[in-house]
Design an enzyme around this catalytic site. Structure first.
Site, PDB file in Angstrom:
ATOM      1  N   LYS A  45       0.973  -1.156   0.380  1.00  0.00           N
ATOM      2  CA  LYS A  45      -0.033  -0.044   0.044  1.00  0.00           C
ATOM      3  C   LYS A  45       0.779   1.183  -0.079  1.00  0.00           C
ATOM      4  O   LYS A  45       1.840   1.046   0.717  1.00  0.00           O
ATOM      5  CB  LYS A  45      -0.427  -0.176   1.488  1.00  0.00           C
ATOM      6  N   CYS A 130      -1.348  12.406  -6.832  1.00  0.00           N
ATOM      7  CA  CYS A 130      -1.455  13.846  -6.090  1.00  0.00           C
ATOM      8  C   CYS A 130      -0.933  14.876  -5.927  1.00  0.00           C
ATOM      9  O   CYS A 130      -0.339  15.172  -6.588  1.00  0.00           O
ATOM     10  CB  CYS A 130      -0.922  13.359  -4.538  1.00  0.00           C
ATOM     11  N   THR A 192      -7.253   4.554 -10.017  1.00  0.00           N
ATOM     12  CA  THR A 192      -8.600   4.324 -10.232  1.00  0.00           C
ATOM     13  C   THR A 192      -9.455   6.257 -11.006  1.00  0.00           C
ATOM     14  O   THR A 192      -7.846   6.367 -11.071  1.00  0.00           O
ATOM     15  CB  THR A 192      -8.826   4.842  -8.605  1.00  0.00           C
ATOM     16  N   GLY A 243      -9.656  -3.397 -13.547  1.00  0.00           N
ATOM     17  CA  GLY A 243     -10.430  -4.551 -13.977  1.00  0.00           C
ATOM     18  C   GLY A 243     -10.265  -6.256 -14.262  1.00  0.00           C
ATOM     19  O   GLY A 243     -11.319  -6.675 -14.309  1.00  0.00           O
TER      20      GLY A 243
END
Ligand code: FMN
Length: 302
Positions: A45, A130, A192, A243
């Site tokens: 992560k 970000c 995403t 996906g």
């Protein structure tokens, strides 16, 4: 074996950052996890310099074909990761890739300086989805910002640096090309897509963070197109994701130009999805090799 920017992987299926927690999985499944680890490399992560609480709940919304998440990168920060997580991740049976995110090139460089010298770490992934606090721009949506981020990190380590691209960019292939010119060893995509959901009764945004990131089968066609465009533009390896839920989907991403693939949202439904998808991919490739091997059917001249 699969060669991926100098790393020797036992196969081509990685996890998407933030979608499989190896430490929590080990607590649940015990040491059996290390014997049947579902991925050929493990991507952590994303970590940041300082600890983060993440976004307020709710953090997930299920769509008809995937998720919208607004997790907000909760993590222990650099020190917490080095002291708490890294000693446990040392037992991984596959190469470890550490994902890092900073609010500007200097923070990214500080993270890589902290993490890269550790022997357990074989590669770094830069999450550039970000804002750079100095410019206000999302680093990964702008080629020049992305180049500055990679240039800051490149002198700090000889280990492979993967740049995780955001699909929320006007020209992802242009951003990938800028990352390559600045010294990236690979790019991974897609992160995403921006999305939101409304509360069924209050009609306010459902997610505590307001908007979130869409993942899962809903984004596969978009991801495939971006992987194809990026792979056509750069010479460095491409990690394709978005996906993927089957070996056939993995095969599509490889045919679109990816060197390896990553599985994200599907691991929430099936923690062993990585192994299943790798098995399915092996069968598809074996069948096709067998089939194409029969092309030279002799023609009887009579
Ligand atoms: C719950 C969740 C958490 C995620 N956390 C991260 C993260 O920390 N860092 C990152 O680079 N991507 C993160 N992602 C993005 C995934 O790694 C992946 O790029 C994306 O979900 C697309 O793949 P998928 O459709 O197979 O899930 C996250 C995705 C989900 C669903």
């Amino acid at each position: 074996m699969t060669d991926f920017c100098g790393l020797s992987l036992s196969g081509p299926v990685l996890n998407g950052s933030g979608t499989f927690d190896a430490i929590a999985a080990q607590r649940t499944f015990g040491d059996a996890l290390w014997d049947a680890f579902p991925f050929d490399a493990f991507v952590t992560k994303t970590i940041t310099v300082l600890p983060r609480q993440g976004n307020p709940p709710p953090r997930l919304w299920e769509t008809p074909a995937g998720l919208i998440n607004s997790i907000g990168l909760p993590n222990k920060g650099l020190e917490g990761f080095l002291e708490g997580d890294l000693p446990q991740l040392r037992r991984l049976p596959v190469p470890l890739v550490v994902s890092v995110m900073g609010y500007g090139p200097d923070e990214l460089a500080a993270l890589v300086r902290g993490v890269a010298p550790r022997d357990e770490v074989e590669a770094l992934e830069l999450n550039v989805s970000c804002p750079n606090v100095a410019s206000g721009l999302i680093m990964g949506s702008d080629p020049a910002e992305t180049a500055r981020a990679v240039e800051a990190v490149r002198p700090v380590t000889d280990k492979p640096v993967i740049v995780k691209l955001t699909p929320n960019a006007t020209d992802p292939a242009g951003v990938a090309a800028a990352a390559e010119s600045a010294g990236a060893d690979a790019v991974s995509l897609v992160n995403t897509l921006k999305g939101m959901a409304l509360h069924p009764r209050t009609r306010e945004p459902w997610l505590g963070g307001g908007a979130g990131g869409v993942s899962g089968p809903a984004i596969r066609a978009v991801a495939l197109e971006q992987v194809h465009a990026v792979a056509g533009r750069v010479g460095i390896p491409v990690v394709g994701m978005g996906g993927i839920t089957s070996g056939a989907h993995a095969r599509d991403f490889l045919d679109a130009g990816a060197t390896v693939v990553a599985v994200g949202t599907e691991s929430f439904r099936d923690p062993a999805a990585g192994s299943r998808i790798a098995d399915e991919l092996r069968v598809i490739l074996r069948q096709e090799r067998g089939f194409s091997g029969v092309t030279a059917v002799p023609i009887d001249p009579r």
